[in-house]
Design an enzyme around this catalytic site. Structure first.
Site, mmCIF file in Angstrom:
data_model
loop_
_atom_site.group_PDB
_atom_site.id
_atom_site.type_symbol
_atom_site.label_atom_id
_atom_site.label_comp_id
_atom_site.label_asym_id
_atom_site.label_seq_id
_atom_site.Cartn_x
_atom_site.Cartn_y
_atom_site.Cartn_z
ATOM 1 N N HIS A 106 0.835 -1.212 0.000
ATOM 2 C CA HIS A 106 0.000 0.000 0.000
ATOM 3 C C HIS A 106 0.866 1.257 0.000
ATOM 4 O O HIS A 106 0.633 2.181 -0.780
ATOM 5 C CB HIS A 106 -0.912 0.002 1.231
ATOM 6 C CG HIS A 106 -1.714 1.253 1.390
ATOM 7 N ND1 HIS A 106 -2.940 1.437 0.810
ATOM 8 C CD2 HIS A 106 -1.448 2.407 2.070
ATOM 9 C CE1 HIS A 106 -3.409 2.640 1.110
ATOM 10 N NE2 HIS A 106 -2.520 3.245 1.881
ATOM 11 N N GLU A 107 1.862 1.286 0.864
ATOM 12 C CA GLU A 107 2.738 2.461 0.921
ATOM 13 C C GLU A 107 3.556 2.593 -0.362
ATOM 14 O O GLU A 107 3.822 3.703 -0.824
ATOM 15 C CB GLU A 107 3.662 2.373 2.141
ATOM 16 C CG GLU A 107 2.934 2.368 3.477
ATOM 17 C CD GLU A 107 1.968 3.538 3.643
ATOM 18 O OE1 GLU A 107 2.239 4.627 3.090
ATOM 19 O OE2 GLU A 107 0.942 3.360 4.318
ATOM 20 N N HIS A 110 1.650 4.453 -2.882
ATOM 21 C CA HIS A 110 1.761 5.915 -2.789
ATOM 22 C C HIS A 110 3.003 6.416 -3.532
ATOM 23 O O HIS A 110 2.973 7.455 -4.192
ATOM 24 C CB HIS A 110 1.829 6.351 -1.326
ATOM 25 C CG HIS A 110 0.513 6.260 -0.614
ATOM 26 N ND1 HIS A 110 -0.657 6.766 -1.143
ATOM 27 C CD2 HIS A 110 0.187 5.733 0.608
ATOM 28 C CE1 HIS A 110 -1.652 6.547 -0.282
ATOM 29 N NE2 HIS A 110 -1.163 5.925 0.771
ATOM 30 N N HIS A 114 3.111 8.966 -6.733
ATOM 31 C CA HIS A 114 3.962 10.153 -6.820
ATOM 32 C C HIS A 114 4.782 10.127 -8.100
ATOM 33 O O HIS A 114 4.923 11.145 -8.791
ATOM 34 C CB HIS A 114 4.880 10.213 -5.600
ATOM 35 C CG HIS A 114 5.661 11.475 -5.490
ATOM 36 N ND1 HIS A 114 6.864 11.546 -4.821
ATOM 37 C CD2 HIS A 114 5.425 12.728 -5.959
ATOM 38 C CE1 HIS A 114 7.328 12.783 -4.883
ATOM 39 N NE2 HIS A 114 6.474 13.519 -5.567
#
Length: 236
Positions: A106-107, A110, A114
């Site tokens: 999940h991270e 991110h 980006h």
């Protein structure tokens, strides 16, 4: 004047809404903790750690300028777009559990957002200082304005507008978090980190985590409506 049955009904309704939001938040937090704890006991078959999954996913996506670091705490995982740093908590970084892989993916989602210029993430980053500024000034402005000028004060209105910035931030966060989870599940399967019968646990962990963001948005909206009900009324 806005007193009597109409005002009392709305006023009490706002308190009920805030109470409902509080209960929802508590249930969501309990759900994410319980689900994470359950699947933190389930080891993935291939023995990948959370850190290994994050690093491999970044490489597979052609991202080489994001560092993966360990951070203290429990479920303190986050991606910092300012420094391009993906920080994984102690319960995720070295863990081989299905829960840890879900959070790490999940991270990483991110970080990929980006890298590809995902618009909602850019908008959320733009709103961070605005939301922080608004949340710090909102309540003092509302209280000062109400004490010295009553509900119709310009300071009260300004305070409510400032508070709405933090509310907007919680709403903008929702598509960012849901998209990161969608990317995470797809990558866990496509890159071969979890088998089809393991992915269900990761989905449950990320779904439970997503509900905490929904609860935060609901609570922020409820609080905004409550502030308007209490301080935003104007005399005729």
């Amino acid at each position: 004047m806005y007193y009597g049955y109409g005002y009392g009904y709305g006023f009490n309704s706002m308190y009920f809404l805030v109470l409902l939001a509080f209960i929802f938040s508590m249930v969501a937090q309990a759900k994410v903790s319980g689900t994470f704890n359950k699947y933190s006991k389930v080891r993935n078959r291939r023995g990948f750690t959370g850190a290994q999954v994050a690093q491999q996913m970044l490489q597979n996506a052609g991202i080489y300028d994001v560092s993966v670091q360990r951070v203290a705490g429990h479920l303190t995982d986050h991606y910092d777009p300012r420094t391009k740093t993906l920080r994984l908590s102690q319960s995720v970084y070295d863990s081989t559990s299905v829960a840890a892989l879900g959070v790490a993916a999940h991270e990483t989602g991110h970080a990929i957002q980006h890298d590809v210029g995902y618009a909602p993430l850019a908008l959320r980053s733009f709103f961070v200082p605005l939301a922080n500024f608004g949340s710090r000034l909102a309540i003092p402005l509302i209280i000062i304005g109400f004490l010295f000028s009553g509900g119709g004060s310009t300071l009260v209105t300004l305070g409510i507008l400032f508070f709405s910035l933090s509310v907007a931030f919680t709403i903008i966060t929702l598509p960012v978090e849901f998209n990161a989870s969608t990317r995470a599940i797809r990558l866990l399967v496509d890159d071969g980190f979890l088998d089809s019968d393991e992915i269900g646990g990761a989905k449950k962990v990320l779904s439970a985590a997503a509900m905490t963001y929904v609860a935060a948005a609901f609570a922020a909206i409820a609080q905004l409506l409550r502030l308007i009900a209490i301080f935003g009324r104007r005399d005729d």
